[in-house]
Design an enzyme around this catalytic site. Structure first.
Site, mmCIF file in Angstrom:
data_model
loop_
_atom_site.group_PDB
_atom_site.id
_atom_site.type_symbol
_atom_site.label_atom_id
_atom_site.label_comp_id
_atom_site.label_asym_id
_atom_site.label_seq_id
_atom_site.Cartn_x
_atom_site.Cartn_y
_atom_site.Cartn_z
ATOM 1 N N ARG A 38 -1.767 -4.306 -12.433
ATOM 2 C CA ARG A 38 -3.114 -4.072 -12.237
ATOM 3 C C ARG A 38 -4.343 -4.601 -13.863
ATOM 4 O O ARG A 38 -5.637 -4.494 -13.153
ATOM 5 C CB ARG A 38 -2.966 -2.752 -11.604
ATOM 6 C CG ARG A 38 -2.798 -2.323 -10.563
ATOM 7 C CD ARG A 38 -3.037 -0.878 -10.258
ATOM 8 N NE ARG A 38 -2.230 0.202 -10.405
ATOM 9 C CZ ARG A 38 -0.830 0.726 -9.625
ATOM 10 N NH1 ARG A 38 -0.965 0.107 -8.089
ATOM 11 N NH2 ARG A 38 -0.152 1.144 -9.594
ATOM 12 N N PHE A 41 -3.486 -4.267 1.923
ATOM 13 C CA PHE A 41 -2.791 -3.144 2.058
ATOM 14 C C PHE A 41 -2.541 -2.280 0.269
ATOM 15 O O PHE A 41 -1.819 -1.781 -0.688
ATOM 16 C CB PHE A 41 -1.683 -3.897 1.562
ATOM 17 C CG PHE A 41 -0.624 -4.776 2.624
ATOM 18 C CD1 PHE A 41 -0.332 -4.256 3.852
ATOM 19 C CD2 PHE A 41 -0.641 -5.635 2.350
ATOM 20 C CE1 PHE A 41 0.756 -5.388 4.604
ATOM 21 C CE2 PHE A 41 -0.388 -6.875 2.996
ATOM 22 C CZ PHE A 41 -0.420 -6.412 4.402
ATOM 23 N N ASP A 94 -6.241 -1.215 5.005
ATOM 24 C CA ASP A 94 -5.229 0.034 5.033
ATOM 25 C C ASP A 94 -5.002 0.103 6.405
ATOM 26 O O ASP A 94 -5.771 0.679 6.997
ATOM 27 C CB ASP A 94 -4.857 0.212 3.878
ATOM 28 C CG ASP A 94 -3.063 0.916 3.942
ATOM 29 O OD1 ASP A 94 -2.899 1.105 3.158
ATOM 30 O OD2 ASP A 94 -2.985 1.906 5.003
ATOM 31 N N ALA A 109 -2.692 -4.730 9.018
ATOM 32 C CA ALA A 109 -3.180 -6.188 7.393
ATOM 33 C C ALA A 109 -3.188 -7.380 8.757
ATOM 34 O O ALA A 109 -4.488 -8.155 8.616
ATOM 35 C CB ALA A 109 -2.319 -5.802 6.844
ATOM 36 N N ASP A 136 -0.278 -6.598 -1.575
ATOM 37 C CA ASP A 136 0.255 -6.105 -1.565
ATOM 38 C C ASP A 136 1.122 -5.362 -0.966
ATOM 39 O O ASP A 136 0.754 -4.347 -0.863
ATOM 40 C CB ASP A 136 -0.164 -5.276 -3.104
ATOM 41 C CG ASP A 136 0.961 -4.571 -3.926
ATOM 42 O OD1 ASP A 136 1.934 -5.285 -4.080
ATOM 43 O OD2 ASP A 136 0.886 -3.324 -4.542
ATOM 44 N N CYS A 150 7.516 -7.260 -3.079
ATOM 45 C CA CYS A 150 8.780 -6.033 -3.351
ATOM 46 C C CYS A 150 9.930 -5.639 -2.441
ATOM 47 O O CYS A 150 10.464 -4.887 -2.802
ATOM 48 C CB CYS A 150 7.896 -4.491 -3.514
ATOM 49 S SG CYS A 150 7.301 -3.145 -1.581
#
Length: 394
Positions: free
Chosen positions: A208, A224, A246, A275, A295, A335
């Site tokens: 960030r 997101f 979101d 999204a 993200d 992720c």
């Protein structure tokens, strides 16, 4: 103590640092260990390799607790592991009061997550063997940190595979409905009782900060957004306006509260939408942004779901690129550890071809320092974070 004997011709994953022993690597189990018991692991010649807890119900038969033959698994072992985890954070994150305090296998405490939110600890115990060891670890944490409260967020589906119940409850002291933390000079409210995972994602802390050179005076799309952490940092670093997307109304309400608490009201708008649908709609509207941030949650939670995940990552990145003005920036992450780095980059490259864009890589990063990576354990190296300049190909 039971004993697990490994195959002679197995790959030497354990010696390379992997903390997991799969049942396919095991020649036989000696004794009659019960699920959750601590067992010794030896090679085919009987030489000691490790000690860990066993669960015959899992494909990961043993999770390693120590590689030392002279280290019993007891309260002293638990205290040492907690001290080592604290020392890592004090060395690499000095003065940071909120972070991931224990990161499972990467802190040699397999199946355990502990996030620290100021004086509140939020814990996920993910395996039967760790459930048995947790009282020792909890005592060590209480002795060293004197927390106001410890919350067990044991509502993770993987516990069901371990034969464990799912619940959310206070395990020590008192835990408020909402906790305020500070990150990089910003104040953020965290819903530790109902938020995703433990309520906040510390793994992107340093990423960030990395967006600072991209966002001054920019119009930013943050997809997101969850509770608005990237949006807040963009505003802090001078973004003119941020659109936060979101599908969770609860997350957006918290994002709005965080924006207002930091004095940025009026420079952000909040869109409750799926999204994928919103990205398509924005492209159809011809909207353009200086910076697009993607993200998403993990699209690939298992190897079998990887083909669908690849399609999902390609779609959001393709549409994200189309929304970036010529010479603007795409910030994108994954992720999903099944989506390894090269596959992630290849998928983005394919999206760029279809979008008729040329990408110039600014930086490729991983998770923050409170999420260490064990060499030989690719599962701990799950986060990919990339920043690109986006140029039109005509």
């Amino acid at each position: 103590m039971g004993r697990v004997v490994l195959h002679k011709d197995r790959k030497r994953r354990l010696e390379q640092g992997s903390p997991w022993i799969f049942r396919s690597e095991v020649a036989r189990v000696e004794g009659d260990p019960a699920p959750g018991d601590v067992v010794e692991v030896v090679n085919h010649q009987g030489h000691f390799l490790a000690r860990g807890y066993i669960n015959p119900r899992s494909q990961i038969l043993v999770r390693v607790l120590t590689y030392r033959v002279d280290e019993p698994i007891d309260a002293s072992w638990a205290a040492r592991r907690v001290d080592e985890a604290l020392a890592w954070r004090e060395r690499f994150l000095p003065g940071v009061p909120s972070c991931r305090l224990i990161y499972g296998e990467a802190d040699f405490l397999p199946g355990l997550i502990v996030d620290r939110f100021e004086n509140i600890l939020v814990v996920q115990v993910l395996a039967l063997g760790m459930e048995r060891l947790w009282p020792w670890i909890r005592q060590a944490l209480v002795d060293r940190l004197n927390p106001r409260g410890i919350l067990l967020r044991n509502d993770v589906p993987v516990r069901g595979k371990e034969g464990l119940p799912l619940d959310v409850r206070e395990d020590f002291g008192e835990v408020p409905e909402r906790v305020w933390i500070e990150e990089n000079g910003l104040r953020l409210a965290v819903d530790v009782w109902r938020g995703q995972k433990t309520g906040y994602f510390f793994d992107q802390r340093e990423n960030r900060l990395a967006i600072a050179p991209l966002v001054s005076g920019a119009r930013v799309l943050d997809v997101f957004t969850h509770t608005g952490a990237f949006a807040l940092h963009a505003l802090k670093f001078g973004a003119e306006h941020v659109v936060c997307v979101d599908q969770s109304r609860e997350a957006l309400d918290l994002a709005r509260e965080n924006v207002e608490a930091n004095g940025y009201a009026g420079r952000a708008e909040f869109v409750e939408a799926n999204a994928f649908d919103e990205l398509r709609a924005l492209v159809d509207q011809g909207r353009q942004f200086d910076v697009v941030i993607l993200d998403p949650p993990a699209f690939a939670k298992s190897r079998s779901s990887l083909p669908g995940a690849i399609r999902g990552y390609k779609e959001i990145n393709l549409r994200g690129m189309k929304l970036v003005r010529d010479g603007g920036f795409l910030v994108t992450a994954s992720c999903s550890w099944h989506m390894h780095r090269d596959l992630f980059l290849d998928t983005i490259a394919e999206a760029a071809v279809d979008a008729r864009k040329i990408l110039r890589l600014i930086e490729l990063r991983g998770a923050a320092k409170d999420h260490p990576v064990i060499h030989g354990s690719e599962e701990s190296n799950y986060l990919k974070f990339a920043m690109f300049e986006v140029r039109s190909r005509g």
